[in-house]
Design an enzyme around this catalytic site. Structure first.
Site, PDB file in Angstrom:
ATOM      1  N   LYS A 257      -4.383  -1.471  13.923  1.00 15.34           N
ATOM      2  CA  LYS A 257      -3.757  -0.334  14.587  1.00 15.34           C
ATOM      3  C   LYS A 257      -4.144  -0.332  16.066  1.00 15.34           C
ATOM      4  CE  LYS A 257      -5.807   2.301  11.615  1.00 15.34           C
ATOM      5  NZ  LYS A 257      -6.253   3.415  10.762  1.00 15.34           N
TER       6      LYS A 257
ATOM      7  N   GLU B 279       0.831  -1.202   0.000  1.00 14.53           N
ATOM      8  CA  GLU B 279       0.000   0.000   0.000  1.00 14.53           C
ATOM      9  C   GLU B 279       0.869   1.257   0.000  1.00 14.53           C
ATOM     10  OE1 GLU B 279      -1.488   1.859   3.408  1.00 14.53           O
ATOM     11  OE2 GLU B 279      -1.102   0.156   4.731  1.00 14.53           O
TER      12      GLU B 279
HETATM   13  N1  PSU Z   1      -1.709   1.503   9.983  1.00 14.81           N
HETATM   14  C1  PSU Z   1      -0.545   2.170  10.155  1.00 14.81           C
HETATM   15  N2  PSU Z   1      -0.275   3.232   9.372  1.00 14.81           N
HETATM   16  C2  PSU Z   1      -1.144   3.644   8.397  1.00 14.81           C
HETATM   17  C3  PSU Z   1      -2.352   2.918   8.197  1.00 14.81           C
HETATM   18  C4  PSU Z   1      -2.589   1.865   9.012  1.00 14.81           C
HETATM   19  O1  PSU Z   1       0.237   1.827  11.038  1.00 14.81           O
HETATM   20  O2  PSU Z   1      -0.851   4.629   7.707  1.00 14.81           O
HETATM   21  C5  PSU Z   1      -3.298   3.333   7.093  1.00 14.81           C
HETATM   22  C6  PSU Z   1      -3.591   2.140   6.174  1.00 14.81           C
HETATM   23  O3  PSU Z   1      -3.489   2.580   4.837  1.00 14.81           O
HETATM   24  C7  PSU Z   1      -5.021   1.790   6.488  1.00 14.81           C
HETATM   25  C8  PSU Z   1      -5.589   3.147   6.816  1.00 14.81           C
HETATM   26  O4  PSU Z   1      -5.693   1.168   5.433  1.00 14.81           O
HETATM   27  O5  PSU Z   1      -4.567   3.726   7.610  1.00 14.81           O
HETATM   28  C9  PSU Z   1      -6.909   3.084   7.514  1.00 14.81           C
HETATM   29  O6  PSU Z   1      -7.400   4.365   7.662  1.00 14.81           O
HETATM   30  P1  PSU Z   1      -8.913   4.610   8.156  1.00 14.81           P
HETATM   31  O7  PSU Z   1      -8.935   4.158   9.582  1.00 14.81           O
HETATM   32  O8  PSU Z   1      -9.120   6.077   7.983  1.00 14.81           O
HETATM   33  O9  PSU Z   1      -9.778   3.772   7.274  1.00 14.81           O
END
Ligand code: PSU
Ligand code: MN
Length: 305
Positions: A156, A22
């Site tokens: 996360k 990604e």
């Molecule tokens: N986990 C990390 N760093 C990130 C992300 C996740 O440690 O940058 C990013 C990934 O691209 C994931 C996104 O798909 O955050 C999810 O964001 P949201 O919760 O806004 O959907």
């Protein structure tokens, strides 16, 4: 439609292993200038594991499957790179914009290109106050509807982990602990929650991927949860403090929606003086290498050499 890098196209055509990566992590998850160096290191880790890396992003509206070094640099350094989830893909393509894809959007494009294995750091999921905000990452919906195997270190740590595990169950997403019975806690080796299934080799993951096809539950994701080794995790007491302070800071700053994750990651990296950043980098590199080994095992199973 898709701009597939020649090296990636060749690998796909010959059945050689490919790993999708990604780009949100590069543009919004890691600080500059380390982000570009790390983006290149992640690709190296995939190569070490025996597969071809395909970092996915939108470059001037083109959905790129694999980036050459100039494109990788643009994604890492340009200020107009937008965090792109699945719902943003069509708009940004129409507007010929620059987009860094999340897990959800990357999975969609990877599957479209015929790539089955994807490495990332941590998945998005259910946020802690989701009961009030309804903030649940589109990553979960993506996993529910996409034929992809994602190697991650869990979700996360800012999220509601047990709620996310419940949602993964509801959505029919397979979750496998890699070398563990515990769901990893991203910066921590163990989130404190158990898993039903453990695998101990890339071949075991490949066997589950093949069986999924056979039994018709393909079209849904497999999560391979790969923990940081205990001696490489962030000190749990430090993690607890960062989490407490970070969530309070986000509340004070009234950060909402897609800005929450970048805000908290930046907070952690700053407040821990880089300790969480180093852990984050280790996580991604470990996952990239394991994903490459899984892609290799899956390719061997499909095209016995
Ligand atoms: N986990 C990390 N760093 C990130 C992300 C996740 O440690 O940058 C990013 C990934 O691209 C994931 C996104 O798909 O955050 C999810 O964001 P949201 O919760 O806004 O959907
Ligand atoms: Mn969200």
């Amino acid at each position: 439609m898709l701009s597939v890098l020649p090296e990636v196209a060749d690998a796909l055509a010959s059945g050689a292993p490919v790993v999708a990566l990604e780009s949100t992590i590069i543009s919004h998850g890691l600080p500059r200038p380390e982000n570009l160096r790390v983006a290149r290191e992640i690709e190296q880790a995939v190569r070490r594991g025996g597969a071809v890396p395909a970092t996915i992003a939108l470059v001037d509206g083109h959905a790129c499957i694999g980036l050459d070094d100039a494109a990788l640099e643009q994604v890492a350094t340009r200020d107009d790179v937008i965090k792109v989830s699945t719902r943003d893909l069509a708009t940004l393509v129409a507007r010929k914009g620059m987009g860094a894809t999340t897990v959800a959007a990357t999975s969609h494009l990877a599957a479209l290109a015929g790539i089955g294995v994807f490495a990332t750091g941590g998945l998005g999921g259910v946020h802690r106050d989701a009961r009030n905000t309804w903030d649940e990452s589109a990553d979960l919906q993506g996993l529910a509807t996409t034929d992809i195997t994602i190697v991650c270190a869990g979700v996360k740590s800012i999220l509601d982990v047990p709620a996310t595990l419940e949602r993964l169950e509801t959505l029919g997403v397979t979750v496998l602990g890699y070398g563990t019975d515990a769901f990893p806690g991203f910066y921590l080796s163990d989130s404190g929650y158990r898993l039903d299934w453990r695998v101990d080799s890339p071949a075991e993951v490949a066997a589950v991927m093949a069986a999924r096809q056979e039994i018709g539950t393909d079209g849904r994701g497999i999560v391979v949860a790969n923990p940081l080794p205990v001696d490489e995790q962030v000190d749990p007491a430090l993690h607890e403090r960062l989490l407490h302070d970070g969530l309070a800071a986000a509340e004070r700053a009234a950060v909402r929606g897609k800005d929450v994750t970048p805000f908290l990651l930046e907070f952690f990296h700053r407040e821990s003086k880089g300790v969480t950043l180093e852990a984050n980098i280790r996580i991604i590199l470990h996952n990239a290498e394991l994903a490459a080994r899984i892609a290799t095992a899956a390719a061997d199973a499909e095209w016995p050499r």
